[in-house]
Design an enzyme around this catalytic site. Structure first.
Site, mmCIF file in Angstrom:
data_model
loop_
_atom_site.group_PDB
_atom_site.id
_atom_site.type_symbol
_atom_site.label_atom_id
_atom_site.label_comp_id
_atom_site.label_asym_id
_atom_site.label_seq_id
_atom_site.Cartn_x
_atom_site.Cartn_y
_atom_site.Cartn_z
ATOM 1 N N ILE A 74 0.842 -1.192 0.000
ATOM 2 C CA ILE A 74 0.000 0.000 0.000
ATOM 3 C C ILE A 74 0.877 1.241 0.000
ATOM 4 C CG2 ILE A 74 -1.762 1.282 1.299
ATOM 5 C CD1 ILE A 74 -2.350 -1.465 2.712
ATOM 6 N N CYS A 75 0.488 2.230 -0.782
ATOM 7 C CA CYS A 75 1.077 3.565 -0.700
ATOM 8 C C CYS A 75 -0.055 4.559 -0.961
ATOM 9 C CB CYS A 75 2.249 3.739 -1.670
ATOM 10 S SG CYS A 75 1.800 3.735 -3.412
ATOM 11 N N ARG A 76 0.261 5.762 -1.332
ATOM 12 C CA ARG A 76 -0.797 6.750 -1.545
ATOM 13 C C ARG A 76 -1.614 6.436 -2.786
ATOM 14 N NH1 ARG A 76 -1.610 11.331 -4.454
ATOM 15 N NH2 ARG A 76 -3.059 12.833 -3.557
ATOM 16 N N ILE A 102 -4.050 3.943 -0.829
ATOM 17 C CA ILE A 102 -4.895 4.351 0.295
ATOM 18 C C ILE A 102 -5.941 5.361 -0.161
ATOM 19 C CG2 ILE A 102 -3.378 6.199 1.114
ATOM 20 C CD1 ILE A 102 -5.105 3.769 3.483
#
Length: 194
Positions: free
Chosen positions: A66-68, A95
């Site tokens: 997960i990242c932005r 996210i």
């Protein structure tokens, strides 16, 4: 090798199952503290790259990165696959997409995300260098260099300025995020072999 993605709705279903995947959030500790999915481990991309073998040895179940928005997770996936981990997927849209679906998140101290910081710093450098070039000859070349750097960042899906900003105290504040702490968390949490 192409990356494998998982959409937010499917991940939500898997997290409710009896054998959920391990969530690895590769954003900075400050970004993670601001907003993250419950149960996720914060393993910043630069730390993951530096200590991939040690971290990979503790990832024996399916992993969702997960990242932005998905860019740093894609880089993390490449790093993990190079270390031999094949049971890894990327949260499609990161996210941002998870939150857009209305799924639960943990919120903490609000901080600017790394991509917003890059836009601010790059914009300031370009604006100031162009304005000052009227007084200081050839300073406009700084703006050209930043523009070229942003172009390379887009073409290579990497960002040197972002990686530099990620190392600032502002982005390291909040959570303790070092290799020993991460490995300790990964080994204490019960998990099963898949």
């Amino acid at each position: 090798m192409t990356n494998a993605t998982i959409d937010a709705a499917t991940l939500q279903e898997l997290l409710a199952s009896t054998n959920p995947p391990r969530l690895i959030d590769v954003r900075t500790p400050a970004e993670f503290e601001t907003l993250h999915i419950d149960g996720a481990y914060n393993v910043p991309l630069d730390l993951l790259r530096e200590h991939r073998d040690e971290i990979v040895s503790h990832l024996d179940q399916h992993v969702v990165l997960i990242c932005r928005s998905g860019q740093r997770a894609t880089q993390a996936e490449q790093t993990l696959r190079q270390a031999g981990l094949t049971n890894v997927r990327i949260l499609e849209g990161g996210i941002t997409e998870w939150e857009a679906h209305g799924f639960a998140v943990n919120r903490g101290t609000q901080r600017w995300d790394l991509e917003r910081q890059v836009r601010l710093v790059a914009g300031l450098i370009i604006t100031v260098s162009v304005l000052l070039s009227f007084c200081v000859p050839h300073l406009e070349w700084v703006a050209v260099a930043i523009g070229a750097g942003l172009t390379v960042a887009a073409l290579t899906n990497t960002c040197a300025m972002g990686m530099l900003l990620a190392r600032l105290p502002y982005n390291r504040a909040g959570l303790t995020c070092d290799t020993a702490t991460i490995v300790n968390q990964l080994t204490k949490t019960p998990h099963t072999q898949r």
